[in-house]
Design a protein around this motif. Structure first.
Motif, PDB file in Angstrom:
ATOM      1  N   LEU A  24      65.859  18.378 -13.141  1.00 40.23           N
ATOM      2  CA  LEU A  24      65.296  17.608 -12.054  1.00 40.23           C
ATOM      3  C   LEU A  24      66.037  17.453 -10.957  1.00 40.23           C
ATOM      4  CD1 LEU A  24      63.014  15.079 -11.986  1.00 40.23           C
ATOM      5  CD2 LEU A  24      64.737  13.661 -12.980  1.00 40.23           C
ATOM      6  N   THR A  28      64.500  18.275  -7.356  1.00 42.35           N
ATOM      7  CA  THR A  28      64.041  17.297  -6.443  1.00 42.35           C
ATOM      8  C   THR A  28      64.792  17.347  -5.031  1.00 42.35           C
ATOM      9  OG1 THR A  28      65.523  15.688  -7.350  1.00 42.35           O
ATOM     10  CG2 THR A  28      63.193  15.451  -8.057  1.00 42.35           C
ATOM     11  N   GLU A  36      65.568   6.152 -11.955  1.00 39.23           N
ATOM     12  CA  GLU A  36      64.488   7.264 -11.617  1.00 39.23           C
ATOM     13  C   GLU A  36      64.629   8.336 -12.643  1.00 39.23           C
ATOM     14  OE1 GLU A  36      64.599   6.833  -6.721  1.00 39.23           O
ATOM     15  OE2 GLU A  36      66.251   7.706  -7.778  1.00 39.23           O
ATOM     16  N   SER A  40      61.386   9.479 -14.669  1.00 38.17           N
ATOM     17  CA  SER A  40      61.005  10.790 -14.502  1.00 38.17           C
ATOM     18  C   SER A  40      60.795  11.705 -15.675  1.00 38.17           C
ATOM     19  CB  SER A  40      61.587  11.684 -13.458  1.00 38.17           C
ATOM     20  OG  SER A  40      61.729  11.088 -12.205  1.00 38.17           O
TER      21      SER A  40
END
Length: 150
Positions: A24, A28, A36, A40
Motif C-alpha cells: 500500500l 500510494t 489511513e 485502506s
C-alpha cells in the motif's frame, strides 16, 4: 545492495498483513497515518495497522515522521513478487506487461503493414510464432498480476 542475510530476513518478515501494508505504501507513494492504513486495508482496528507499520519500521523499510506521525517508505526493496514489477509514478506494472504490449504492437504492425500475402510459408511461420510469443507474455503478465497482495 542488500546482502543475503538481510534479504532473507526481509523476505521472511514481509508476509501477510505486513506485506499488504508495504505494498500500500509503495503503491500510494505518499506518507500515510495509522488510521489511513487501517481504513485502506480494512483492518479491524488501528492497533493492527500500527503493529505492522512498526514491524516495517523495525525492518528499516518505513520511517515515522516526527511531525504528524505519518509513515513513509525509506526505500524500495525488490524481494519476492516485487522482482517482477516496475513502478511508473504511482502505478505498479508487471514487467511482462511491457513485453506483452511491445510484442503485440509489433505483431499487429507486421500483420497490418508489412505482410503482403499472409498465406505465404514465411508469413505463416511469423504469424504462428508471433501469436505464441504474444500469448506467453500476456499469460505471464496476468499470472504475475495475480500474485499481488490485493
Amino acid at each position: 545492495m542488500l546482502d543475503m542475510t538481510n534479504e532473507d530476513r526481509l523476505e521472511y518478515s514481509l508476509k501477510g498483513k505486513a506485506w499488504k501494508v508495504y505494498w500500500l505504501l509503495l503503491k500510494t507513494g505518499k506518507p500515510m497515518s495509522v488510521r489511513e492504513v487501517q481504513r485502506s486495508l480494512h483492518f479491524s482496528s488501528p492497533s493492527v495497522a500500527n503493529h505492522h507499520l512498526e514491524q516495517l519500521s523495525d525492518l528499516e523499510l518505513v520511517k515515522k515522521q516526527e511531525i504528524g506521525g505519518q509513515y513513509s517508505l525509506v526505500g524500495e526493496v525488490k524481494i519476492g513478487v516485487l522482482r517482477h514489477y516496475v513502478k511508473l509514478g504511482k502505478l505498479l506494472f508487471p514487467r511482462y506487461f511491457f513485453y506483452a504490449v511491445f510484442s503485440t504492437v509489433f505483431y499487429l504492425a507486421f500483420i497490418l503493414f508489412l505482410a503482403q500475402d499472409l498465406f505465404m510459408r514465411e508469413n505463416l511461420f511469423i504469424l504462428f510464432f508471433g501469436a505464441i510469443v504474444c500469448g506467453i507474455f500476456w499469460y505471464e503478465a496476468y499470472r504475475v498480476w495475480g500474485m499481488r497482495p490485493f
